[in-house]
Motif scaffolding. Structure first.
Motif, PDB file in Angstrom:
ATOM      1  N   SER A 259       0.902  -1.100  -0.113  1.00 50.94           N
ATOM      2  CA  SER A 259       0.176   0.287  -0.087  1.00 50.94           C
ATOM      3  C   SER A 259       0.840   1.087   0.148  1.00 50.94           C
ATOM      4  CB  SER A 259      -0.936   0.238   1.255  1.00 50.94           C
ATOM      5  OG  SER A 259      -1.605  -1.282   1.195  1.00 50.94           O
ATOM      6  N   VAL A 260       0.346   2.384  -0.371  1.00 51.96           N
ATOM      7  CA  VAL A 260       0.796   3.591  -0.489  1.00 51.96           C
ATOM      8  C   VAL A 260       0.282   4.765   0.543  1.00 51.96           C
ATOM      9  CG1 VAL A 260       1.717   5.360  -2.129  1.00 51.96           C
ATOM     10  CG2 VAL A 260       1.535   2.904  -2.814  1.00 51.96           C
ATOM     11  N   LEU A 261       0.975   5.565   1.182  1.00 58.14           N
ATOM     12  CA  LEU A 261       0.240   6.818   1.547  1.00 58.14           C
ATOM     13  C   LEU A 261       1.074   7.903   1.161  1.00 58.14           C
ATOM     14  CD1 LEU A 261      -0.980   8.039   4.168  1.00 58.14           C
ATOM     15  CD2 LEU A 261       0.902   7.749   5.393  1.00 58.14           C
ATOM     16  N   VAL A 262       0.076   8.902   0.632  1.00 60.15           N
ATOM     17  CA  VAL A 262       0.699   9.883   0.141  1.00 60.15           C
ATOM     18  C   VAL A 262      -0.120  11.326   0.958  1.00 60.15           C
ATOM     19  CG1 VAL A 262       0.587  11.391  -2.002  1.00 60.15           C
ATOM     20  CG2 VAL A 262       0.395   8.972  -2.306  1.00 60.15           C
ATOM     21  N   LEU A 263       0.729  12.030   1.464  1.00 58.83           N
ATOM     22  CA  LEU A 263       0.157  13.199   2.260  1.00 58.83           C
ATOM     23  C   LEU A 263       0.560  14.433   1.612  1.00 58.83           C
ATOM     24  CD1 LEU A 263       2.042  12.434   5.640  1.00 58.83           C
ATOM     25  CD2 LEU A 263      -0.366  11.977   5.039  1.00 58.83           C
ATOM     26  N   GLY A 327       3.923   0.104   1.752  1.00 59.46           N
ATOM     27  CA  GLY A 327       5.313  -0.011   0.937  1.00 59.46           C
ATOM     28  C   GLY A 327       5.710   1.215   0.494  1.00 59.46           C
ATOM     29  N   LEU A 328       5.177   2.364   0.646  1.00 60.72           N
ATOM     30  CA  LEU A 328       5.819   3.512   0.286  1.00 60.72           C
ATOM     31  C   LEU A 328       4.924   4.735   0.880  1.00 60.72           C
ATOM     32  CD1 LEU A 328       7.622   5.406  -1.899  1.00 60.72           C
ATOM     33  CD2 LEU A 328       5.311   5.148  -3.387  1.00 60.72           C
ATOM     34  N   VAL A 329       5.868   5.786   1.204  1.00 57.95           N
ATOM     35  CA  VAL A 329       5.094   6.997   1.837  1.00 57.95           C
ATOM     36  C   VAL A 329       5.546   8.003   1.116  1.00 57.95           C
ATOM     37  CG1 VAL A 329       4.717   8.524   3.827  1.00 57.95           C
ATOM     38  CG2 VAL A 329       5.139   5.949   4.176  1.00 57.95           C
ATOM     39  N   VAL A 330       4.421   9.046   0.574  1.00 64.38           N
ATOM     40  CA  VAL A 330       4.958  10.174  -0.314  1.00 64.38           C
ATOM     41  C   VAL A 330       4.480  11.318   0.840  1.00 64.38           C
ATOM     42  CG1 VAL A 330       4.423  11.583  -2.304  1.00 64.38           C
ATOM     43  CG2 VAL A 330       4.925   9.038  -2.477  1.00 64.38           C
ATOM     44  N   VAL A 331       5.314  12.636   0.666  1.00 62.90           N
ATOM     45  CA  VAL A 331       4.818  13.619   1.373  1.00 62.90           C
ATOM     46  C   VAL A 331       4.925  14.918   0.306  1.00 62.90           C
ATOM     47  CG1 VAL A 331       4.990  15.573   3.104  1.00 62.90           C
ATOM     48  CG2 VAL A 331       5.541  13.012   3.747  1.00 62.90           C
ATOM     49  N   ASP A 332       4.023  15.409  -0.210  1.00 60.79           N
ATOM     50  CA  ASP A 332       4.222  16.337  -1.338  1.00 60.79           C
ATOM     51  C   ASP A 332       4.128  17.521  -0.807  1.00 60.79           C
ATOM     52  OD1 ASP A 332       4.492  17.146  -3.948  1.00 60.79           O
ATOM     53  OD2 ASP A 332       2.347  17.623  -4.375  1.00 60.79           O
ATOM     54  N   GLU A 333       4.940  18.594  -1.252  1.00 62.82           N
ATOM     55  CA  GLU A 333       5.110  20.093  -0.923  1.00 62.82           C
ATOM     56  C   GLU A 333       5.547  19.687   0.800  1.00 62.82           C
ATOM     57  OE1 GLU A 333       4.943  22.126  -2.951  1.00 62.82           O
ATOM     58  OE2 GLU A 333       3.474  21.729  -4.365  1.00 62.82           O
ATOM     59  N   GLU A 334       6.656  19.104   1.027  1.00 66.17           N
ATOM     60  CA  GLU A 334       6.967  18.800   2.350  1.00 66.17           C
ATOM     61  C   GLU A 334       7.428  20.110   3.156  1.00 66.17           C
ATOM     62  OE1 GLU A 334      10.460  18.939   3.781  1.00 66.17           O
ATOM     63  OE2 GLU A 334      11.093  19.940   2.164  1.00 66.17           O
ATOM     64  N   HIS A 335       7.450  21.265   2.649  1.00 65.04           N
ATOM     65  CA  HIS A 335       7.925  22.439   3.314  1.00 65.04           C
ATOM     66  C   HIS A 335       6.621  23.086   3.848  1.00 65.04           C
ATOM     67  CE1 HIS A 335       6.439  23.708  -0.397  1.00 65.04           C
ATOM     68  NE2 HIS A 335       5.912  24.861   0.073  1.00 65.04           N
ATOM     69  N   ASP A 336       5.514  22.523   3.440  1.00 60.08           N
ATOM     70  CA  ASP A 336       4.230  23.187   3.848  1.00 60.08           C
ATOM     71  C   ASP A 336       4.027  23.393   5.284  1.00 60.08           C
ATOM     72  OD1 ASP A 336       1.601  24.340   2.018  1.00 60.08           O
ATOM     73  OD2 ASP A 336       1.151  23.584   4.080  1.00 60.08           O
ATOM     74  N   PRO A 337       3.941  24.443   5.770  1.00 61.00           N
ATOM     75  CA  PRO A 337       3.361  24.472   7.324  1.00 61.00           C
ATOM     76  C   PRO A 337       2.106  23.680   7.844  1.00 61.00           C
ATOM     77  CG  PRO A 337       3.530  26.679   6.432  1.00 61.00           C
ATOM     78  CD  PRO A 337       3.715  25.924   5.232  1.00 61.00           C
ATOM     79  N   ARG A 356       7.332   6.668  10.454  1.00 63.31           N
ATOM     80  CA  ARG A 356       6.464   5.555  10.019  1.00 63.31           C
ATOM     81  C   ARG A 356       7.150   4.434   8.954  1.00 63.31           C
ATOM     82  NH1 ARG A 356      -0.099   5.806   9.109  1.00 63.31           N
ATOM     83  NH2 ARG A 356       0.264   3.445   9.096  1.00 63.31           N
ATOM     84  N   ALA A 357       7.879   5.355   8.023  1.00 59.19           N
ATOM     85  CA  ALA A 357       8.353   4.603   6.910  1.00 59.19           C
ATOM     86  C   ALA A 357       9.560   3.650   7.525  1.00 59.19           C
ATOM     87  CB  ALA A 357       9.020   5.437   5.678  1.00 59.19           C
ATOM     88  N   ARG A 358      10.269   4.340   8.442  1.00 60.30           N
ATOM     89  CA  ARG A 358      11.247   3.494   8.980  1.00 60.30           C
ATOM     90  C   ARG A 358      10.799   2.288   9.813  1.00 60.30           C
ATOM     91  NH1 ARG A 358      14.482   7.077  12.518  1.00 60.30           N
ATOM     92  NH2 ARG A 358      12.869   6.732  14.017  1.00 60.30           N
ATOM     93  N   ARG A 359       9.632   2.426  10.593  1.00 59.58           N
ATOM     94  CA  ARG A 359       9.066   1.308  11.256  1.00 59.58           C
ATOM     95  C   ARG A 359       8.363   0.292  10.402  1.00 59.58           C
ATOM     96  NH1 ARG A 359       8.287   2.659  16.584  1.00 59.58           N
ATOM     97  NH2 ARG A 359       7.255   0.889  16.854  1.00 59.58           N
ATOM     98  N   CYS A 362      10.130   0.874   4.569  1.00 64.42           N
ATOM     99  CA  CYS A 362       9.643   1.035   3.206  1.00 64.42           C
ATOM    100  C   CYS A 362      10.290   2.378   3.175  1.00 64.42           C
ATOM    101  CB  CYS A 362       8.355   1.279   3.094  1.00 64.42           C
ATOM    102  SG  CYS A 362       7.326   2.450   3.636  1.00 64.42           S
ATOM    103  N   PRO A 363      10.283   2.791   1.796  1.00 62.66           N
ATOM    104  CA  PRO A 363      10.959   4.277   1.659  1.00 62.66           C
ATOM    105  C   PRO A 363       9.968   5.377   1.649  1.00 62.66           C
ATOM    106  CG  PRO A 363      10.714   2.904  -0.700  1.00 62.66           C
ATOM    107  CD  PRO A 363      10.249   2.033   0.651  1.00 62.66           C
ATOM    108  N   VAL A 364      10.634   6.563   1.866  1.00 59.96           N
ATOM    109  CA  VAL A 364       9.578   7.584   1.950  1.00 59.96           C
ATOM    110  C   VAL A 364      10.435   8.879   1.064  1.00 59.96           C
ATOM    111  CG1 VAL A 364      11.084   8.443   4.136  1.00 59.96           C
ATOM    112  CG2 VAL A 364       8.833   9.482   3.482  1.00 59.96           C
ATOM    113  N   ILE A 365       9.417   9.605   0.311  1.00 61.86           N
ATOM    114  CA  ILE A 365       9.809  10.600  -0.542  1.00 61.86           C
ATOM    115  C   ILE A 365       9.254  11.676   0.024  1.00 61.86           C
ATOM    116  CG2 ILE A 365       9.922  11.305  -2.889  1.00 61.86           C
ATOM    117  CD1 ILE A 365       9.196   8.495  -3.931  1.00 61.86           C
ATOM    118  N   LEU A 366      10.050  12.760   0.000  1.00 60.41           N
ATOM    119  CA  LEU A 366       9.711  14.058   0.446  1.00 60.41           C
ATOM    120  C   LEU A 366       9.958  14.844  -0.958  1.00 60.41           C
ATOM    121  CD1 LEU A 366      11.609  14.577   3.940  1.00 60.41           C
ATOM    122  CD2 LEU A 366       9.218  13.555   3.641  1.00 60.41           C
TER     123      LEU A 366
END
Ligand code: ADP
Ligand code: ZN
Ligand code: ZN
Length: 743
Positions: A259-263, A327-337, A356-359, A362-366
């Protein structure tokens, strides 16, 4: 998949002790006795709590309690047969509670959908459907009935998969069938049923886009580390194809059955973004945000937890959703307050995404066009891998940016003549223009020229903003409003004058100056109703020349191909702000806004009005771009020993009487001073930048250390100590670990 049920085989009459997290402002867990009931970690229980009852979540079973068993109270009821949260989910939540020094029961409860938090039964995941009965099927075969509407309904149902349909499907196909339905139900030809929960289909189509070499390199590099945890900072300008990279990686993670989590930030969870994900990844893409109703949220929550749906697209609180086989975490616009929660549990969803990705291994992309200085520092120290996308994916070139010195310029509603000339020229070429002003309302203050009266908020050290459209004076800090007075409340003079600019005033001025040009205002007031923004923006797609006026809501997520000029009305707010992050914020916002210009085949231009054209960081940004700005800003932070080169925690206290808050923090500071290891600095107590807000006096105590462990050692005992402090009941206080603003 959910964790196996522990102890489902019940042990009648044997007494067990379980440990429970209960939503209460207490930094501890509670042990209870459990007899006869079956229970597993992650299930909810109803328990006696003080003089009332509470709902809790089981953290552990068969624990050895500090109290003798006969002094423990008994569980009243176990509410779930299947755990709502897995052991890994609970371990993550306990980590969060520990790191942010927040009561664990509140953290766990906060991760549950609202109804479940209150003890309601889990909503069945299947959908309510109307199904054909065997008797109904006979009717269809034999054509016995003479009622045509009834026969039509039965025949249609017979043709559906499983001979059933949801009420919505039925209405869409046959119109209003309520009466017919009643008739066929009375004859037992149709019955209400619950369809089984279905697994969303996974995407089968591959994208036709050919990746550019930089995108391909990013995917290849991330592909090699797919086996385990890694953090990648994906640094690419707006339009450089970051989303394309997310979609590719997500598709390959789905293909592995994970599964994929996209923030995403609050403002950018637009229907366009969801549309793009759904188009590529199909119906397995689900969203979680504050606009959903409780039932929708709960369904989505369960579906992700059980692996029925595989992609969760959400704003910050989605970080707490249980997700099967992440299996993957994405944080888009990671600088956003907006990834930082600023009340209650003050967490950073970006930082937690990495945890969470470390636990999950899986990879995380900022991803960002303007990475946070924190993330760049992590690149510098080798913790994050830096990947760049330097070209815009389409043909569009980067816009040209110029500073406009307005020190000696006459201004019209805040706009200088050179800027107005450029606006007129762009409109004459039938192009579109954005004017950016990060202040909503008509004017930030109303004043009396006779006596100097200002529209102060009665409850804050702030002014009430004039909203002319609604005829209100409105405090943006505490929400206090009143009707605009006809005459001065102090001296009675008429002719009160607005001072300064807001988006509303800019809109009024532009409507007059450029009469006939379509004009759209985008801010929280103008787009309060859901869908209003989308409707407004749809008008732009068909318009030729047009003017857009807006706040930072304009800066993100939208694509305006015909915009060639962006005017920044006032860049100075951030330059000399009380907060050391002011310039970083301002730079990020300027780059984001500039990214709105020239995205189609027309070149873009950005004009920034300022009274500080020599400001060094502003010049670095404009002449050399964000990476050079960030490097210079990081050097300043390092020299001043500020984050990310040190770590902070802020205790905020407020009370109706200033001395109550001050004394409280003085006592806390005395304790902290004695308790702290070397290297922890204490600043304060000092009055908060906005000293009075909503009728309360606010005082701060800032703790800072270059070594995170030293700071956290001090924080560890802080909540317990505060609970015992004299006067603690007279103040409201909070602890903010890694604060992102010092207000
Ligand atoms: P970002 O997320 O960095 O803003 P996007 O992924 O949205 O960038 O890409 C911007 C535009 O370019 C989108 O319309 C996208 O479909 C398109 N695009 C992305 N990658 C490519 C590519 N390799 N070839 C052609 N078009 C692309
Ligand atoms: Zn007056
Ligand atoms: Zn106020």
């Amino acid at each position: 998949m959910r964790t196996a049920l522990v102890g489902l085989e019940s042990h009648p009459m044997t007494e067990r002790v379980i440990r429970v997290a209960i939503a209460a402002p207490l930094h501890r867990v509670f042990d209870y006795r459990l007899s006869t009931w079956e229970a597993a970690v992650g299930c909810r229980v109803r328990v006696p709590f003080g003089r009332t009852r509470a709902i809790g979540v089981i953290l552990a079973v068969d624990v050895r309690s500090d109290l003798p068993t006969d002094r423990l109270r008994s569980v009243e009821q176990v509410l779930d047969r299947v755990p709502l949260l897995g052991i890994d989910d609970l371990a993550f939540l306990q980590w969060v509670a520990d790191y942010y020094r927040h009561p664990v029961g509140e953290v766990v409860a906060g991760a549950l959908p609202l109804r479940l938090r209150k003890g309601a039964a889990v909503t069945p995941l299947g959908e309510a459907v109307w199904a054909l009965t065997p008797a109904g099927a006979e009717q269809v075969e034999a054509h016995l009935s003479r009622a045509p509407r009834q026969m039509e309904l039965l025949a249609w149902l017979a043709g559906q998969p499983g001979q059933m349909a949801t009420p919505t499907q039925l209405r869409d196909a046959l119109g209003d069938v309520a009466r017919t339905l009643r008739a066929v139900r009375a004859k037992d030809w149709v019955e209400a049923r619950e369809s089984a929960a279905v697994v969303d289909p996974l995407p089968v189509v591959q994208s036709a886009t050919v990746l550019n070499p930089q995108q391909a390199a990013v995917i290849e590099q991330l592909g090699t580390c797919r086996a385990g945890f890694s953090v990648a900072l994906l640094d690419g300008v707006t339009g450089s194809g970051k989303t394309e990279v997310y979609l590719r990686l997500a598709a390959s993670v789905l293909a592995q059955g994970r599964s994929v989590l996209v923030l995403v930030p609050e403002i950018s969870l637009t229907p366009q973004l969801l549309g793009r994900f759904s188009e590529r990844l199909g119906s397995t893409v689900r969203v979680l945000h504050s606009g959903l109703n409780e039932r929708e949220r709960e369904q989505t929550w369960h579906r992700l937890a059980r692996g029925l749906s595989r992609v969760l697209l959400g704003t910050r609180s989605a970080i707490f959703a249980p997700i099967a086989d992440l299996g993957l975490v994405v944080v888009d616009e990671e600088h956003d307050p907006s990834f930082k929660q600023t009340e209650g549990l003050r967490y950073s969803a970006r930082d937690l995404a990495v945890v969470r990705a470390r636990r999950a291994g899986c990879p995380v992309i900022l991803g960002s066009a303007t990475p946070a200085l924190e993330s760049l520092r992590n690149v510098e120290s080798g913790r994050y891998r830096h990947m760049r996308l330097e070209q815009r994916a389409g043909a569009a070139a980067s816009p040209r940016i110029d500073l406009l010195d307005i020190r000696d310029q006459p201004l019209h509603a805040g706009l200088s003549e050179p800027l107005l000339d450029s606006v007129a020229a762009a409109l004459a070429r039938e192009e579109q223009v954005i004017l950016f002003l990060n202040r909503r309302g008509y004017a930030p203050v109303l004043s009396c020229f006779s006596c100097g009266w200002l529209s102060d908020c009665p409850r804050c050290d702030a002014r009430q903003t004039l909203h002319r459209g609604s005829g209100l004076l409105w405090c943006h800090h505490c929400g206090t409003r009143r009707r605009v007075p006809r005459s001065c409340p102090a001296c009675g003079a008429t002719g009160l004058q607005p001072l300064g600019q807001g988006t509303e005033r800019l809109e009024v001025f532009l409507a007059e100056r450029f009469a006939g040009v379509p004009l759209i205002r985008v801010d929280r007031d103008a787009t309060a109703r859901r869908g209003a923004l989308e409707r407004q923006l749809a008008r732009l797609q068909v318009a030729r020349s047009a003017l857009l006026v807006g706040t930072q809501m304009l800066a993100k997520g939208h694509h305006f191909p015909r915009v060639t000029l962006v005017g920044v009305v006032d860049a100075d707010g951030g330059l000399y702000s009380a907060d050391f992050r002011g310039t970083e914020r301002m730079a990020q916002l300027l780059v984001q806004v500039a990214g709105r210009a020239g995205r189609g085949d027309l070149p873009g231009r950005v004009l920034i009005q300022t009274r500080f054209p020599e400001h060094p960081l502003l010049n670095t940004l404009v002449r050399q771009g964000y990476p050079a700005f960030a490097a210079a800003a990081l050097r300043e932070r390092r020299a001043a020993c500020l984050p990310p080169y040190s770590h902070q925690a802020l205790v905020r206290a407020e009370a109706v009487r200033a001395e109550h808050a001050e004394e409280f923090l003085e006592r806390l500071a005395a304790w902290a001073g004695a308790e702290a290891q070397a290297g922890v600095e204490l600043w304060g107590p000092v009055p908060a930048p906005m000293t009075r807000r909503a009728g309360r006096h606010r005082v701060h105590l800032l703790m800072q250390a270059t070594c995170r462990e030293a700071l956290h050692a001090l924080l560890h005992g802080l909540p317990e100590h505060v609970a015992g402090l004299r006067g603690a009941r007279r103040v409201r206080w909070s602890l903010d670990v890694d604060p992102v603003d010092l207000y």
